[in-house]
Structures are given as C-alpha cells and as structure tokens.
Design an enzyme around this catalytic site. Sequence first.
Site, PDB file in Angstrom:
ATOM      1  N   GLU A 108       0.844  -1.193   0.000  1.00 18.52           N
ATOM      2  CA  GLU A 108       0.000   0.000   0.000  1.00 18.52           C
ATOM      3  C   GLU A 108       0.880   1.243   0.000  1.00 18.52           C
ATOM      4  OE1 GLU A 108      -3.283   2.417   2.704  1.00 18.52           O
ATOM      5  OE2 GLU A 108      -2.824   0.327   3.155  1.00 18.52           O
ATOM      6  N   LYS A 154      -8.151 -15.190  16.303  1.00 17.34           N
ATOM      7  CA  LYS A 154      -8.376 -14.823  14.900  1.00 17.34           C
ATOM      8  C   LYS A 154      -9.826 -14.431  14.607  1.00 17.34           C
ATOM      9  CE  LYS A 154      -4.648 -17.792  13.162  1.00 17.34           C
ATOM     10  NZ  LYS A 154      -4.238 -18.435  14.411  1.00 17.34           N
ATOM     11  N   HIS A 199      -2.460  10.271  -1.534  1.00 21.81           N
ATOM     12  CA  HIS A 199      -2.627   8.959  -2.174  1.00 21.81           C
ATOM     13  C   HIS A 199      -2.519   9.068  -3.692  1.00 21.81           C
ATOM     14  CE1 HIS A 199      -3.795   7.312   1.704  1.00 21.81           C
ATOM     15  NE2 HIS A 199      -3.799   6.106   1.153  1.00 21.81           N
ATOM     16  N   ASP A 224       1.873 -14.206  12.775  1.00 25.36           N
ATOM     17  CA  ASP A 224       0.714 -14.796  12.111  1.00 25.36           C
ATOM     18  C   ASP A 224      -0.177 -13.667  11.599  1.00 25.36           C
ATOM     19  OD1 ASP A 224      -1.553 -16.103  11.281  1.00 25.36           O
ATOM     20  OD2 ASP A 224      -1.629 -17.469  13.002  1.00 25.36           O
TER      21      ASP A 224
END
Length: 577
Positions: free
Chosen positions: A256, A388, A562, A464
């Site tokens: 990004e 998660k 951006h 993770d």
Amino acid sequence: MDISRRAPKPPQRPLTTTMHDSGTLRRQQPNKPSTPKASDALPLPLYLTNAVFFTLFFSVAYYLLHRWRDKIRNSTPLHLVTLPEIAAIVSLIASFIYLLGFFGIDFVQSFISRASHDAWDLDNHHNFLIEDERDPRRTPPQQPQPAPPHPEPLISTLSSEEDEEIVKSVLVGKIASHSLESQLGDCKRAASIRREALQRITGRSVQGLPLEGFDYASILGQCCEMPIGYVQIPVGIAGPLLLDGFEYSVPMATTEGCLVASTNRGCKAIHVSGGATSTLLRDGMTRAPVVRFASAKRASELKFFVEDPVNFDALSVVFNRSSRFARLQSIHCSLAGKNLYMRFTCSTGDAMGMNMVSKGVQNVLDFLQTDFPDMDVIGISGNFCSDKKPAAVNWIEGRGKSVVCEAIIKEEVVKKVLKTNVAALVELNMLKNLAGSAVAGALGGFNAHASNIVSAIFIATGQDPAQNIESSHCITMIEALNDGKDLHVSVTMPSIEVGTIGGGTQLASQSACLNLLGVKGASKESPGSNSRLLATIVAGAVLAGELSLMSAIAAGQLVRSHMKYNRSSRDMTKISS
C-alpha cells in the site's frame, strides 16, 4: 421376473410433424416407452415393503439382544434357544437378505435403465440424421466459434529427464504431490517439480512467481506445505521511532503506497516532540476448551472447582509441566447450559504461545477427568479464547500483550510537521474514531487505521497475519493540553499477539527484520522480554500512524497524498520478475 434380460427394442415409429401458429412445421420425437423396473414384481408398494422389513430387522435384533443379555445375567447357555428365538433369528436373516437385495436391485436397475436409454437415444439419433439429410428446409450447420486466445506459454523449470518422468508420475497420480519432499529428499527440487505439474494441469503459467533464491528446507513441516515459489513483498522502513528513550527503525512489509511514508511522518513528529512512552499492562496467551456434562448443575460444579483458589496451585503444577516457560496465570469460566468454557491464561516466554498453552490445557483436562469422569471434552478450543476473530472478551480482558502508548506533541510540531492544528485533530478524533466507530457498531475499532501498521509489521517480522484481527483492537485518544496549545495522543491496544521465536520468525528475511529491531530470538537473560518489547514497538508505530493519518484527514491532504504515492503510471503486466 428376469431383471437381467434387456428390454426388447421398441418398433420404429414414423416422425410426425405439427403445424404451429406461426405456420412452421416442427418434427416431434415419438414418446419413449417406459422402462420396466425390478420393484414392479413386489406384491406391495416399494415404500411399504421397505418399512415392513426395516421394522422387522430392528425389532428382532433388539429382541435377540435383550434375550441374550438376560441369558448372560442368569448364566444360561446361549446355544439353548426357544421357539420364539428361532423365529426371531429366521426373521432377522430374512430381513437382512431383503435389505441387501433391496440395495442390490437399485444398483442393478441403474445399469439396466442406463443401457436401455443409451440404445433408445442412439436409434433415434440415427433416424433424425437420416430425416435431416432428406429435409431440404433443414437449417445449415452453425459456423465454428473462434478459438479463445492462446494462454501465456508455459516455461519449464525442470533440469533433467528424471525430473520430467517424476512430473509425469505426478500427473497420472502415481506420486502424490504432497509427498515429493519426503520421496526426493530435496525441497527445492520438489517445489520445482510440483510447480511444473501444476502448470500442465491448469494450463496456466506461473512465470512471475519466483522459485530461486529461497530456502525451502526452512519451511518444511513448519510454515507452508506444497510450496511452488514465494511472493515478494517490499519492505520499507519507518523511523527512527523514539520510544522509551530508544530509537527503532521499524520494518513494514506492504504493497500500500503512502503507508510507510505516513508512518514515517508520525515518527518524526513524535521524535522532535521528545518521544513516546509505553506501558505493558498484561502478558498472557489464552486457550478456552469447551466441555459438556449431562446437566447444567454438573457443569457448574466443575466451574466452582476450577475457579476455587484452593485448587489453583494443583492445576498450575499440572499445567506448567507442558513447558519450562508456560506459567498458568488464571482460569475464567463461562457457562452456557450444560456446556462449560474454561479460558486459561498463561505466560509463554518469547513465543507467541498458542501451541504451548494448548499443551498445558490438555494436561489439565486429562487431570480433571479423574474427578469428573463424566466430562465430555468437545474441543480444545471453544472460541472463548478468542483466536483470529473479533471478540469482546479480547477487547475487555486482553489476549497476548496489552499495551498503552502515549506522546505529547508540541503545538509547533503539529503545525510544521503535521500541517494542521490541535483543535482540528481533537474534533476529528471525537467525531471519527469515537462517535463514528460507535455509530458503525465497531468492536475494538475505535481508531483510524491501526490494522494497517499491525499487518505490515506482522508480515515483516514473521508473525501470524491472521492474528491481525484481534491485535489491531485499538482505541485512539487525542486531547488538548496547556490551554489547547499542545496535543496528548495515546493508543490502547489490549491484545497484541506477537512472538520472537517459532513459526515464521525463523525464516531468514523475517529474522533479519527482528534483528533490526533488536528482538531476534529468545532472551536468555529475561525470558519474554523480547516479545514484550516487540509489542510495545508495534504500539508505538501504531501511535505514529494514527497521528499522521488523522492529521492528513484534518488538513484535507488524504486524497492528494494517495494520488501522489499510491498510484503508478507504469504497466506492471509488462515488467518481468
């Protein structure tokens, strides 16, 4: 009725034509004769016959088992049978033969029906072809459709004829793709062969996916199964981040644009304002098995037993046997009917600790089985952990490392570096991060983009990535100080789940990023200090990212930045790897 004999071929019937309202003639295919079924020979309808024999089979089976149990209790020889028992045995055998024949009839009938249909369809297809050739009004055959464009050419990475033979064996199923490493003893060669077989099976090229330059043996049995290459993610550096008196260059793996640059600007604002400070509130990984009892009363008895301080020491001894680093901290239970969820919390040293805590929980469950033999362990994880998944229990109780990080930003820094003002930041934070998130019904999402920074650092340091979900729980607070001249900004993150050993942290690239931060591997002097430091660095980087993004939004710079840093005019499809 002979069910094995093929039904006779029906006589030829002329094709008929029908005049439709539109004035066109249309040929009609004659009705296909119905195929005889084997079940037509039964005296009763099939569903009634099945019901009778199913009922008979289970009834006599229950009767015989009941009789044999009584004989065993009364010490009566089993071979001495009465007339009703003989009748029951005969009925059992007869019903079993019928049920076996019932499924056999259905199986054979499927073959008969298919063969009859094939013959009928073949004859009619032949007749239609002859009729079409004689009919001058038949429509001409359709033109063939143009072939789809050719896919990208497949580029082989094989180095020998022997590898070619192995690829062929994989394609025909003689060698399982997942067993190539164990059979060849060469992880890179196995990845190359699997890659080539995949290209031939799918007809798709994976040319842009790198194969060379990676140690495939390092992931065997640890990080990834059946590899065919690796994905390249650029790593940028934000910082230096001045945190608790030390400077850290923070590695961030991301695709990004603007993310690293924005975090870097936040680091600069923090640095010139004197740095940030962090506090570790809690450190404990959790696992919550679910067990079931016959009644809620019995489940509550285990809850009282586990949460009784008198029993905690004994449970701790059993739990701590799993590892020299695992130390049980608490057990919190929640009841749902006759199901009990026990949330174990323990320290895990420098490891993230999921496997460690799971082994300790298993030890405790085995120990409890002695006093609670009627306990039925449904699962080692009952989602009360919670791993998660966004969950209020993590947001309130914490999981992993709970950290709060804060900084005071001077008024001139807000204006010169962040290009905004204190009042605008305070108002935006209240309306966006607090009120806006509440309107959205956010759970742990009272921030601007904490998950952006957390994910980038997680990928760079071998954590993770899926645990970004709970690790990104964050509330950002921005308040004015000194009569509105200075800015106090803080992030509170209750469940940062990180480790510096195990899993992806042992890979070369990820290990290098951990080494850059000074937290590589396990701390020998103070076990757990490296993972705790990594958690505070994550919180500090999130603080910098929040500060910069909120400033960009307040100053109306978000879209402009951006457009400058997150768009490319290059045609990436033409750039080779």
